[in-house]
Scaffold this motif. Sequence first.
Motif, PDB file in Angstrom:
ATOM      1  N   VAL A  19      -1.274   1.953   3.267  1.00 26.74           N
ATOM      2  CA  VAL A  19      -2.673   2.255   2.995  1.00 26.74           C
ATOM      3  C   VAL A  19      -3.346   2.770   4.260  1.00 26.74           C
ATOM      4  O   VAL A  19      -3.192   2.195   5.339  1.00 26.74           O
ATOM      5  N   LEU A  20      -4.077   3.862   4.112  1.00 26.90           N
ATOM      6  CA  LEU A  20      -4.921   4.384   5.181  1.00 26.90           C
ATOM      7  C   LEU A  20      -6.328   3.845   4.936  1.00 26.90           C
ATOM      8  O   LEU A  20      -7.023   4.304   4.020  1.00 26.90           O
ATOM      9  N   PRO A  21      -6.764   2.840   5.725  1.00 24.98           N
ATOM     10  CA  PRO A  21      -8.026   2.164   5.410  1.00 24.98           C
ATOM     11  C   PRO A  21      -9.271   2.908   5.874  1.00 24.98           C
ATOM     12  O   PRO A  21     -10.377   2.604   5.426  1.00 24.98           O
ATOM     13  N   GLY A  22      -9.132   3.839   6.780  1.00 26.35           N
ATOM     14  CA  GLY A  22     -10.264   4.553   7.338  1.00 26.35           C
ATOM     15  C   GLY A  22      -9.785   5.408   8.496  1.00 26.35           C
ATOM     16  O   GLY A  22      -8.595   5.673   8.646  1.00 26.35           O
ATOM     17  N   LYS A  23     -10.720   5.844   9.333  1.00 29.86           N
ATOM     18  CA  LYS A  23     -10.357   6.624  10.515  1.00 29.86           C
ATOM     19  C   LYS A  23      -9.774   5.664  11.555  1.00 29.86           C
ATOM     20  O   LYS A  23     -10.505   4.953  12.246  1.00 29.86           O
ATOM     21  N   VAL A  24      -8.465   5.619  11.622  1.00 31.37           N
ATOM     22  CA  VAL A  24      -7.788   4.651  12.478  1.00 31.37           C
ATOM     23  C   VAL A  24      -6.697   5.354  13.273  1.00 31.37           C
ATOM     24  O   VAL A  24      -6.247   6.448  12.931  1.00 31.37           O
ATOM     25  N   GLU A  25      -6.261   4.681  14.335  1.00 31.25           N
ATOM     26  CA  GLU A  25      -5.042   5.097  15.012  1.00 31.25           C
ATOM     27  C   GLU A  25      -3.854   4.779  14.094  1.00 31.25           C
ATOM     28  O   GLU A  25      -3.988   3.991  13.150  1.00 31.25           O
ATOM     29  N   PRO A  26      -2.700   5.378  14.334  1.00 33.59           N
ATOM     30  CA  PRO A  26      -1.561   5.101  13.451  1.00 33.59           C
ATOM     31  C   PRO A  26      -1.285   3.619  13.257  1.00 33.59           C
ATOM     32  O   PRO A  26      -0.904   3.200  12.152  1.00 33.59           O
ATOM     33  N   GLU A  27      -1.488   2.823  14.310  1.00 32.85           N
ATOM     34  CA  GLU A  27      -1.227   1.385  14.198  1.00 32.85           C
ATOM     35  C   GLU A  27      -2.189   0.684  13.238  1.00 32.85           C
ATOM     36  O   GLU A  27      -1.977  -0.472  12.867  1.00 32.85           O
ATOM     37  N   GLY A  28      -3.239   1.383  12.814  1.00 33.86           N
ATOM     38  CA  GLY A  28      -4.175   0.809  11.857  1.00 33.86           C
ATOM     39  C   GLY A  28      -3.753   0.956  10.406  1.00 33.86           C
ATOM     40  O   GLY A  28      -4.411   0.423   9.512  1.00 33.86           O
ATOM     41  N   LEU A  29      -2.657   1.656  10.163  1.00 35.12           N
ATOM     42  CA  LEU A  29      -2.127   1.735   8.804  1.00 35.12           C
ATOM     43  C   LEU A  29      -1.752   0.334   8.308  1.00 35.12           C
ATOM     44  O   LEU A  29      -1.262  -0.490   9.077  1.00 35.12           O
ATOM     45  N   ARG A  30      -1.956   0.073   7.041  1.00 34.98           N
ATOM     46  CA  ARG A  30      -1.698  -1.254   6.484  1.00 34.98           C
ATOM     47  C   ARG A  30      -0.615  -1.212   5.424  1.00 34.98           C
ATOM     48  O   ARG A  30      -0.506  -0.236   4.671  1.00 34.98           O
ATOM     49  N   ILE A  31       0.157  -2.264   5.348  1.00 33.70           N
ATOM     50  CA  ILE A  31       1.181  -2.408   4.319  1.00 33.70           C
ATOM     51  C   ILE A  31       0.622  -3.286   3.202  1.00 33.70           C
ATOM     52  O   ILE A  31       0.098  -4.366   3.457  1.00 33.70           O
ATOM     53  N   ARG A  32       0.739  -2.805   1.980  1.00 31.73           N
ATOM     54  CA  ARG A  32       0.232  -3.553   0.831  1.00 31.73           C
ATOM     55  C   ARG A  32       1.369  -3.759  -0.168  1.00 31.73           C
ATOM     56  O   ARG A  32       2.137  -2.846  -0.460  1.00 31.73           O
ATOM     57  N   ARG A  33       1.473  -4.998  -0.664  1.00 31.92           N
ATOM     58  CA  ARG A  33       2.480  -5.330  -1.667  1.00 31.92           C
ATOM     59  C   ARG A  33       1.792  -5.482  -3.020  1.00 31.92           C
ATOM     60  O   ARG A  33       0.617  -5.841  -3.098  1.00 31.92           O
ATOM     61  N   GLY A  34       2.541  -5.197  -4.078  1.00 31.04           N
ATOM     62  CA  GLY A  34       1.956  -5.336  -5.397  1.00 31.04           C
ATOM     63  C   GLY A  34       3.002  -5.234  -6.484  1.00 31.04           C
ATOM     64  O   GLY A  34       4.209  -5.291  -6.237  1.00 31.04           O
ATOM     65  N   THR A  35       2.521  -5.066  -7.698  1.00 32.58           N
ATOM     66  CA  THR A  35       3.384  -4.965  -8.867  1.00 32.58           C
ATOM     67  C   THR A  35       3.728  -3.507  -9.127  1.00 32.58           C
ATOM     68  O   THR A  35       2.866  -2.628  -9.039  1.00 32.58           O
ATOM     69  N   VAL A  36       4.969  -3.248  -9.440  1.00 32.28           N
ATOM     70  CA  VAL A  36       5.394  -1.886  -9.758  1.00 32.28           C
ATOM     71  C   VAL A  36       4.640  -1.407 -11.000  1.00 32.28           C
ATOM     72  O   VAL A  36       4.594  -2.108 -12.021  1.00 32.28           O
ATOM     73  N   PRO A  37       4.022  -0.222 -10.940  1.00 29.03           N
ATOM     74  CA  PRO A  37       3.228   0.249 -12.082  1.00 29.03           C
ATOM     75  C   PRO A  37       4.104   0.699 -13.243  1.00 29.03           C
ATOM     76  O   PRO A  37       5.300   0.962 -13.094  1.00 29.03           O
ATOM     77  N   THR A  38       3.486   0.790 -14.410  1.00 33.86           N
ATOM     78  CA  THR A  38       4.159   1.247 -15.627  1.00 33.86           C
ATOM     79  C   THR A  38       3.677   2.653 -15.950  1.00 33.86           C
ATOM     80  O   THR A  38       2.475   2.913 -15.953  1.00 33.86           O
ATOM     81  N   PRO A  39       4.589   3.575 -16.238  1.00 39.45           N
ATOM     82  CA  PRO A  39       4.154   4.948 -16.527  1.00 39.45           C
ATOM     83  C   PRO A  39       3.375   5.035 -17.829  1.00 39.45           C
ATOM     84  O   PRO A  39       3.730   4.403 -18.829  1.00 39.45           O
ATOM     85  N   GLY A  40       2.305   5.817 -17.788  1.00 37.08           N
ATOM     86  CA  GLY A  40       1.516   6.053 -18.981  1.00 37.08           C
ATOM     87  C   GLY A  40       2.023   7.283 -19.715  1.00 37.08           C
ATOM     88  O   GLY A  40       3.042   7.879 -19.351  1.00 37.08           O
ATOM     89  N   PRO A  41       1.309   7.710 -20.749  1.00 35.77           N
ATOM     90  CA  PRO A  41       1.729   8.894 -21.507  1.00 35.77           C
ATOM     91  C   PRO A  41       1.867  10.115 -20.587  1.00 35.77           C
ATOM     92  O   PRO A  41       0.982  10.398 -19.776  1.00 35.77           O
ATOM     93  N   GLY A  42       2.992  10.807 -20.712  1.00 37.67           N
ATOM     94  CA  GLY A  42       3.215  12.014 -19.918  1.00 37.67           C
ATOM     95  C   GLY A  42       3.641  11.770 -18.490  1.00 37.67           C
ATOM     96  O   GLY A  42       3.804  12.721 -17.720  1.00 37.67           O
ATOM     97  N   GLN A  43       3.849  10.515 -18.108  1.00 42.65           N
ATOM     98  CA  GLN A  43       4.188  10.180 -16.730  1.00 42.65           C
ATOM     99  C   GLN A  43       5.629   9.683 -16.609  1.00 42.65           C
ATOM    100  O   GLN A  43       6.236   9.234 -17.574  1.00 42.65           O
ATOM    101  N   VAL A  44       6.125   9.755 -15.360  1.00 47.98           N
ATOM    102  CA  VAL A  44       7.389   9.109 -15.017  1.00 47.98           C
ATOM    103  C   VAL A  44       7.134   8.212 -13.805  1.00 47.98           C
ATOM    104  O   VAL A  44       6.252   8.481 -12.983  1.00 47.98           O
ATOM    105  N   LEU A  45       7.905   7.133 -13.720  1.00 46.29           N
ATOM    106  CA  LEU A  45       7.872   6.267 -12.552  1.00 46.29           C
ATOM    107  C   LEU A  45       9.035   6.675 -11.655  1.00 46.29           C
ATOM    108  O   LEU A  45      10.194   6.643 -12.066  1.00 46.29           O
ATOM    109  N   VAL A  46       8.716   7.073 -10.417  1.00 53.66           N
ATOM    110  CA  VAL A  46       9.725   7.535  -9.473  1.00 53.66           C
ATOM    111  C   VAL A  46       9.922   6.478  -8.390  1.00 53.66           C
ATOM    112  O   VAL A  46       8.952   6.042  -7.758  1.00 53.66           O
TER     113      VAL A  46
END
Length: 355
Positions: A19-46
């Motif tokens: 995640v890019l939270p704002g105007k930050v130096e590269p070290e300000g990038l954040r790692i976020r964990r979550g649930t794998v999304p489900t593809p909707g109509p017309g989509q694929v999960l890659v």
Amino acid sequence: MNAEITEPTPSAEELTEIVLPGKVEPEGLRIRRGTVPTPGPGQVLVRMEATGVSFAEQQMRRGKYYDQPAFPFVPGYDLVGTVRATGAGVDPQLTGARVAALVKTGGWASHVLVDAADAVPVPAGVEAAAAETLVLNGLTAWQMLHRKARVRAGGTVLVHGANGGVGTVLVQLARAAGIRVIGTASARHHDALRAQGVEPVDYRTEDVPARVRALAPGGVDAVFDHVGGPGVVDSWRLLAPGGTLVSYGSASTRDDEGSKQLPVLKLLGRVWLWNALPNRRRAYFYNVWAGRALAKNRFRSLLRADLAQVFDALRRGDLTPGIAARLPLTEAARAMRLAESGTVAGKVVLDGAVG
């Protein structure tokens, strides 16, 4: 917060995204964990196998990319991966296929939802990281050379940043087409460029316009300029009669404060003015997304056709993947620093093995 978040290694089917939270130096990038999304109509999960750091992400972290979304968001302009699941209306046989996609944002994630119509097949035998270096960069280079400039064999072109992500591909495509290439780069890259048949010019120590005029007294048939700023005027003046300037960025203004739209608007204004004047030269401001909103089907058709040409060039040996470095997704900060260092040739790739 300017320290990268570290967490235990996730399970294979847990979503990991940068995640890019704002105007930050590269070290300000954040790692976020979550649930794998489900593809909707017309989509694929890659399941992402390779994504990368382009100039777009470098601008985005500064809040300087022309039409970036509001912070926070997940960057990542393009990706290569394997289809894990399909949504309603999508051929289920796509599951298991390796595909490439332009997404503009969202690619720096272990799992990405993509419209099935935007997923381009990657030929068998083409490794993910190799393909990744040629999605955004290869498409850009191919379309600028063959759809905009249309330089023929025997012509001469000037490629600014000939060692960069796009420049590396441009050089190889041009040489494969029998085109003479003059390329700007710092001195450390000159031997590698000469080995590819490029005549290098040191933009740091040489008078670039004077040197190019010495090499091509009658002017060049095309200039590919990602630098922008006042120097784009020199690029225009270096054109031979009938030549084409393709401007595709404003790297010289990357660290400038102020409006992110203004550098692009200035370039567009120059292009409009030059084309309005009575002359035998042309100018374009190239953006890979141009025309998508008005003609989505044509955009997708050209994307598939031109990427197929690029992948074919790779399989023929006309292109060698320019992989500057490969790092795990969770080392995106280090990858960004490396990409911005000016010391590498090619593209820094983020591996889908998140670490």
